[in-house]
Structures are given as structure tokens and as C-alpha cells.
Design a protein around this motif. Structure first.
Motif, PDB file in Angstrom:
ATOM      1  N   PHE A 168       0.825  -1.210   0.000  1.00  0.00           N
ATOM      2  CA  PHE A 168       0.000   0.000   0.000  1.00  0.00           C
ATOM      3  C   PHE A 168       0.861   1.262   0.000  1.00  0.00           C
ATOM      4  O   PHE A 168       0.579   2.231  -0.727  1.00  0.00           O
ATOM      5  N   ALA A 169       1.919   1.286   0.794  1.00  0.00           N
ATOM      6  CA  ALA A 169       2.747   2.495   0.881  1.00  0.00           C
ATOM      7  C   ALA A 169       3.446   2.781  -0.446  1.00  0.00           C
ATOM      8  O   ALA A 169       3.414   3.918  -0.957  1.00  0.00           O
ATOM      9  N   ASN A 170       4.080   1.767  -1.022  1.00  0.00           N
ATOM     10  CA  ASN A 170       4.813   1.984  -2.267  1.00  0.00           C
ATOM     11  C   ASN A 170       3.881   2.244  -3.444  1.00  0.00           C
ATOM     12  O   ASN A 170       4.218   3.018  -4.352  1.00  0.00           O
ATOM     13  N   SER A 171       2.718   1.616  -3.467  1.00  0.00           N
ATOM     14  CA  SER A 171       1.747   1.886  -4.537  1.00  0.00           C
ATOM     15  C   SER A 171       1.282   3.331  -4.499  1.00  0.00           C
ATOM     16  O   SER A 171       1.157   3.999  -5.542  1.00  0.00           O
ATOM     17  N   LEU A 172       1.030   3.845  -3.286  1.00  0.00           N
ATOM     18  CA  LEU A 172       0.592   5.233  -3.157  1.00  0.00           C
ATOM     19  C   LEU A 172       1.705   6.201  -3.583  1.00  0.00           C
ATOM     20  O   LEU A 172       1.444   7.203  -4.270  1.00  0.00           O
ATOM     21  N   LEU A 173       2.956   5.872  -3.232  1.00  0.00           N
ATOM     22  CA  LEU A 173       4.071   6.750  -3.578  1.00  0.00           C
ATOM     23  C   LEU A 173       4.407   6.713  -5.068  1.00  0.00           C
ATOM     24  O   LEU A 173       5.057   7.627  -5.577  1.00  0.00           O
ATOM     25  N   VAL A 174       3.986   5.672  -5.767  1.00  0.00           N
ATOM     26  CA  VAL A 174       4.185   5.605  -7.210  1.00  0.00           C
ATOM     27  C   VAL A 174       2.994   6.196  -7.956  1.00  0.00           C
ATOM     28  O   VAL A 174       3.150   6.866  -8.987  1.00  0.00           O
ATOM     29  N   ALA A 175       1.777   5.989  -7.437  1.00  0.00           N
ATOM     30  CA  ALA A 175       0.571   6.428  -8.143  1.00  0.00           C
ATOM     31  C   ALA A 175       0.449   7.948  -8.167  1.00  0.00           C
ATOM     32  O   ALA A 175       0.085   8.534  -9.201  1.00  0.00           O
ATOM     33  N   VAL A 176       0.760   8.610  -7.060  1.00  0.00           N
ATOM     34  CA  VAL A 176       0.581  10.073  -7.009  1.00  0.00           C
ATOM     35  C   VAL A 176       1.520  10.777  -7.992  1.00  0.00           C
ATOM     36  O   VAL A 176       1.079  11.626  -8.788  1.00  0.00           O
ATOM     37  N   PRO A 177       2.841  10.483  -8.026  1.00  0.00           N
ATOM     38  CA  PRO A 177       3.680  11.132  -9.048  1.00  0.00           C
ATOM     39  C   PRO A 177       3.273  10.783 -10.476  1.00  0.00           C
ATOM     40  O   PRO A 177       3.373  11.623 -11.376  1.00  0.00           O
ATOM     41  N   ALA A 178       2.816   9.534 -10.693  1.00  0.00           N
ATOM     42  CA  ALA A 178       2.390   9.153 -12.041  1.00  0.00           C
ATOM     43  C   ALA A 178       1.184   9.976 -12.487  1.00  0.00           C
ATOM     44  O   ALA A 178       1.100  10.404 -13.652  1.00  0.00           O
ATOM     45  N   LEU A 179       0.227  10.219 -11.570  1.00  0.00           N
ATOM     46  CA  LEU A 179      -0.927  11.053 -11.913  1.00  0.00           C
ATOM     47  C   LEU A 179      -0.493  12.479 -12.238  1.00  0.00           C
ATOM     48  O   LEU A 179      -1.015  13.113 -13.175  1.00  0.00           O
TER      49      LEU A 179
ATOM     50  N   THR B  28      13.184   2.111  -0.833  1.00  0.00           N
ATOM     51  CA  THR B  28      12.473   0.890  -1.218  1.00  0.00           C
ATOM     52  C   THR B  28      13.409  -0.313  -1.207  1.00  0.00           C
ATOM     53  O   THR B  28      13.009  -1.420  -0.845  1.00  0.00           O
ATOM     54  N   VAL B  29      14.666  -0.098  -1.601  1.00  0.00           N
ATOM     55  CA  VAL B  29      15.637  -1.189  -1.536  1.00  0.00           C
ATOM     56  C   VAL B  29      15.853  -1.652  -0.098  1.00  0.00           C
ATOM     57  O   VAL B  29      16.068  -2.842   0.169  1.00  0.00           O
ATOM     58  N   LEU B  30      15.763  -0.715   0.834  1.00  0.00           N
ATOM     59  CA  LEU B  30      16.012  -1.038   2.247  1.00  0.00           C
ATOM     60  C   LEU B  30      14.734  -1.326   3.029  1.00  0.00           C
ATOM     61  O   LEU B  30      14.785  -1.440   4.263  1.00  0.00           O
ATOM     62  N   ASP B  31      13.591  -1.439   2.337  1.00  0.00           N
ATOM     63  CA  ASP B  31      12.313  -1.634   3.035  1.00  0.00           C
ATOM     64  C   ASP B  31      12.337  -2.855   3.947  1.00  0.00           C
ATOM     65  O   ASP B  31      11.937  -2.789   5.114  1.00  0.00           O
ATOM     66  N   ARG B  32      12.767  -3.986   3.428  1.00  0.00           N
ATOM     67  CA  ARG B  32      12.688  -5.228   4.208  1.00  0.00           C
ATOM     68  C   ARG B  32      13.590  -5.191   5.440  1.00  0.00           C
ATOM     69  O   ARG B  32      13.327  -5.894   6.416  1.00  0.00           O
TER      70      ARG B  32
ATOM     71  N   LEU C 243      14.319  -2.177   7.043  1.00  0.00           N
ATOM     72  CA  LEU C 243      13.858  -1.109   7.927  1.00  0.00           C
ATOM     73  C   LEU C 243      12.431  -1.301   8.426  1.00  0.00           C
ATOM     74  O   LEU C 243      12.007  -0.574   9.341  1.00  0.00           O
ATOM     75  N   GLU C 244      11.684  -2.234   7.835  1.00  0.00           N
ATOM     76  CA  GLU C 244      10.282  -2.385   8.253  1.00  0.00           C
ATOM     77  C   GLU C 244      10.159  -2.971   9.662  1.00  0.00           C
ATOM     78  O   GLU C 244       9.055  -3.030  10.220  1.00  0.00           O
ATOM     79  N   LYS C 245      11.296  -3.374  10.262  1.00  0.00           N
ATOM     80  CA  LYS C 245      11.260  -3.817  11.664  1.00  0.00           C
ATOM     81  C   LYS C 245      11.028  -2.647  12.606  1.00  0.00           C
ATOM     82  O   LYS C 245      10.644  -2.837  13.758  1.00  0.00           O
ATOM     83  N   ILE C 246      11.283  -1.434  12.127  1.00  0.00           N
ATOM     84  CA  ILE C 246      11.008  -0.239  12.939  1.00  0.00           C
ATOM     85  C   ILE C 246       9.491  -0.064  13.058  1.00  0.00           C
ATOM     86  O   ILE C 246       8.768  -0.147  12.065  1.00  0.00           O
ATOM     87  N   PRO C 247       8.994   0.172  14.250  1.00  0.00           N
ATOM     88  CA  PRO C 247       7.531   0.341  14.400  1.00  0.00           C
ATOM     89  C   PRO C 247       7.020   1.511  13.557  1.00  0.00           C
ATOM     90  O   PRO C 247       7.626   2.588  13.518  1.00  0.00           O
ATOM     91  N   CYS C 248       5.910   1.277  12.889  1.00  0.00           N
ATOM     92  CA  CYS C 248       5.264   2.300  12.046  1.00  0.00           C
ATOM     93  C   CYS C 248       6.225   2.844  10.979  1.00  0.00           C
ATOM     94  O   CYS C 248       6.201   4.040  10.639  1.00  0.00           O
ATOM     95  N   TYR C 249       7.070   1.957  10.438  1.00  0.00           N
ATOM     96  CA  TYR C 249       8.065   2.403   9.451  1.00  0.00           C
ATOM     97  C   TYR C 249       7.410   2.993   8.212  1.00  0.00           C
ATOM     98  O   TYR C 249       7.821   4.059   7.717  1.00  0.00           O
ATOM     99  N   TYR C 250       6.362   2.342   7.693  1.00  0.00           N
ATOM    100  CA  TYR C 250       5.765   2.804   6.442  1.00  0.00           C
ATOM    101  C   TYR C 250       4.990   4.115   6.639  1.00  0.00           C
ATOM    102  O   TYR C 250       4.847   4.913   5.697  1.00  0.00           O
TER     103      TYR C 250
END
Length: 410
Positions: free
Chosen positions: A67-78, A104-108, A110-117
Motif C-alpha cells: 500500500f505504501a509503495n503503490s501510493l508513492l508511485v501512483a501520485v507522481p504518475a498522476l 524501497t531497496v532497504l524496506d525489508r 527497515l520495516e522492523k522499525i515500528p510504524c516504518y511505512y
């Protein structure tokens, strides 16, 4: 959303948010307005509900990464393709996608951080909310790096330009490091020598009576003067007509084992482009790589071409299971010659062949078709001869030819 702001920056940020919610010139306000009309809720309330739902998804959902990456790609594309009038600057998009790709490369990891996205999404929102502090700092860092790269490139270009001149001078002198001084120093004594040279000519007619005064005149220069006088005056009148012909007398001196046979035997001359045999006559049972050549196609000689000799050393190798007899031919003999011009290669033997170009006038010689050719044959196993002979080419069905072009770089 409170309207009371104690900080100008905070007021500026809130004003920017209100513009995106209420001003219909922005696609976000038009989208929120459609939801508000359909649900009957206030526009700001719709924003709060959507923000809360998105925060819950990003904090607790297993698919928060999607959801986070889709939103960050969809808004600039629009903004780029659907609403280009609202598109930010190219520099802003460059910073956005560079930072997005890195995180995005470091997502997996850094996602151990609470509320990372949630933090990731908030970071990209801060890039475009006034007073643009984060955006300015990143752009300043990028500009500093670009300036450093440009300064380094300018320094490297300056060093290359400074080194280019001595390199070209060295490249033309490395082939014959000891030869350039003689043509500069020899003409000076030769110009002073003609007066005494005129005296020995009449003296040679009556040798018994005038030998003693000859020795007295040549006493200061016992051996150097007579050695220089007959050698230098002869090439000077021949230089304007053809420098290649003037080198015939001195060309063989560079072969320590005696005169090069390419000068005296017509066997080593290529009479035409189609003269001799080629690889098309080879039977399918023979390998075209039985003899290897380095370089494989051409030799390039660099200017200047007024030295006595420019030499290029190439390597030939016997890559077959038989002994090989070879002979080097050329269509520009004696201006272009090879040494050794013939020989026998044992199994696996490598040999250095020196290909030399004698001095010539650039505008007086047609050098565009210059080439040498290696004619070679595979010797039968019962042939134990150690010395090369031309008869080896007359009774063999394995005759082949490798052409090497000669090019000149002015």
C-alpha cells in the motif's frame, strides 16, 4: 484543523494543506469533493477518515509494503501523465524518485522499525510541504556534489591536455630513440665539408705525387670527414624525387645478419592483389588457425615518417600439429620489409617478426594499398629439414596466405 498558529512556518504548512483540500484547481481537492458530495461529510472530515484508515493499514496490515509503495508511485504518475499542469519541477521529481528508490531497496530491513511505512510516507509528504526545509537541504547536497564532480572533471581535462603534447612527442620517438639526433647533427659538418671535398677529387688523378698533402689536410679529421662526405651528399639530391629509393643503400644496414632477401629476390614481391594462393584453396581437413598472428589484421605506424626506420614487432605462432614453413612477401618492397623474411616454426613455437617502414615523403608515395602477406605451408612429418627452402612451397597442398594491411597515422 485549528486556525490559530503561533509559528509562521506552521501557518504556511496548514495553508498548503487547506489548498489541497478545498481549492478545486488541485486534483486532490476534486477527489475529496466527490467523496464529500457522495457521503454528505465535511471535506476536512473526509481527509481525517482517510488518513486514519491509511495509518491503520500501514501500521498493522501485512500488506503495508504494497500500500505504501503503490501510493508513492501512483501520485507522481498522476501528476506527470494525467495532471501535468500540477506537476512539480524536474529537480523535485529527481529528488523524489532517487530517495524513493533508495528507501524501497532497504524496506525489508527497515520495516522492523515500528510504524516504518507511516514514517516513510510522512517523509515524502514533507518534501513538498512548505517551508520545504528537507527539499532544500537535499537539493543543496546534490548541487555541492555536482560542483565537485565538475571541478574534478575540469582538473582532469587540464591535466590530460597538458600531458597530451609530451605524450605525442614521446610516441614518435620511442620507435627510434637514437636515430633522430644524427639527421640534425650530420648536415652541419657536411655543409662545411664541401670545400675540402673538392680538393681530393683532382688529387685522385695523380695519386703518387700528391698523396702527402692529402694526409696533411685531413690530419685534423683522420676518419670522420671521409666517412661522412661520401654518405651524406648522395641522398640529398635524391630526397625531392623519392625518399624510398634513397633508402635502398642504407636499408640493409639495420639487419644485423646481412642484407634482407626481400630486397634482392623477386620471390618476396606481391605483384598484384590476387597474386599467390589464399585460404579458399585449403581442404576441409585443415585448420585455418594453424598459424596465429598478433596483431591479426593490420599494423599502424605513427608519424613522423622521416626517420630512417620505423619498426613494429608482431608475433606469429605455430598452432598446428605439424612444422610450418613461412615466407613474408610485400607489395611495397623495399620501403616495407620484414625480418626474418622466412623460416620454419616448430610445434608450438612463437617468433617475433620485425616489420619496418623506411623513411618516405608523405605526398610522393601511394601508400594506401601497402600490405605484407605471410605465405605458409604445413610440412609433412617425414620432412626433417632444418633450413628453409622455396621448394617447400612447390610440393605442398596446404599452401595458405594471411594478409596484413599496413596503415599510416599522420
Amino acid at each position: 484543523m485549528s486556525e490559530n498558529c503561533s509559528d509562521n512556518n506552521c501557518c504556511e504548512s496548514l495553508e498548503w494543506l487547506r489548498e489541497r483540500i478545498h481549492n478545486k484547481k488541485h486534483f486532490t481537492a476534486r477527489f475529496i469533493g466527490q467523496i464529500s458530495d457522495a457521503s454528505g461529510m465535511d471535506a476536512e472530515l473526509v481527509v481525517k477518515v482517510l488518513a486514519g484508515a491509511l495509518s491503520v493499514i500501514l501500521a498493522f496490515s501485512v500488506h503495508a509494503h504494497f500500500f505504501a509503495n503503490s501510493l508513492l508511485v501512483a501520485v507522481p504518475a498522476l501528476l506527470i501523465f494525467v495532471f501535468p499542469a500540477e506537476k512539480p519541477s524536474d529537480d523535485s521529481l529527481f529528488i523524489f524518485f532517487s530517495l524513493f528508490g533508495l528507501l524501497t531497496v532497504l524496506d525489508r530491513s527497515l520495516e522492523k522499525i515500528p510504524c516504518y511505512y507511516i514514517l516513510k510516507l510522512a517523509l515524502f509528504v514533507l518534501l513538498y510541504i512548505p517551508p520545504y526545509v528537507l527539499h532544500k537541504k537535499i537539493s543543496e547536497l546534490i548541487q555541492e556534489q555536482l560542483k565537485k564532480q565538475k571541478s574534478n572533471e575540469n582538473v582532469s581535462e587540464m591535466t590530460r591536455s597538458q600531458r597530451s603534447v609530451p605524450k605525442t612527442n614521446q610516441s614518435t620517438r620511442t620507435a627510434v630513440s637514437a636515430l633522430p639526433p644524427p639527421p640534425q647533427e650530420n648536415p652541419k659538418p657536411v655543409e662545411q665539408a664541401p670545400p675540402p671535398v673538392s680538393h681530393p677529387v683532382p688529387v685522385e688523378q695523380p695519386p703518387p705525387a700528391e698523396q702527402v698533402p692529402i694526409q696533411q689536410v685531413s690530419a685534423p679529421e683522420p676518419s670522420s670527414a671521409p666517412a661522412l662526405v661520401p654518405a651524406d651528399p648522395t641522398p640529398e639530391p635524391k630526397l625531392p624525387s623519392s625518399r624510398s629509393r634513397s633508402d635502398l643503400a642504407g636499408g640493409s644496414q639495420r639487419f644485423k645478419a646481412g642484407p634482407n632477401p626481400m630486397q634482392s629476390n623477386s620471390f618476396y614481391n606481391l605483384k598484384s592483389e590476387s597474386d599467390g594462393f589464399n585460404s579458399r584453396a585449403v581442404s576441409p581437413g585443415n585448420n585455418l588457425n594453424d598459424m596465429l598472428f598478433r596483431p591479426t589484421e593490420k599494423l599502424v605506424f605513427n608519424a613522423p615518417f622521416d626517420y630512417d626506420n620505423l619498426t613494429y614487432h608482431m608475433k606469429i605462432t605455430n598452432n598446428s600439429h605439424h612444422r610450418i614453413a613461412y615466407a613474408v612477401k610485400g607489395n611495397a618492397v623495399p620501403r616495407v620489409m620484414a625480418n626474418p623474411a622466412f623460416g620454419i616454426l616448430e610445434l608450438g613455437e612463437e617468433r617475433i617478426v620485425a616489420v619496418s617502414v623506411q623513411k618516405f615523403a608523405w605526398n610522393d608515395i601511394d601508400f594506401h594499398k601497402d600490405r605484407i602477406a605471410f605465405d605458409y605451408v604445413l610440412l609433412p612429418d617425414d620432412n626433417k629439414d632444418k633450413d628453409f627452402s622455396m621448394g617447400m612451397f612447390q610440393h605442398s597442398d596446404t599452401k595458405r596466405r594471411k594478409n596484413i594491411r599496413i596503415e599510416y597515422n599522420p
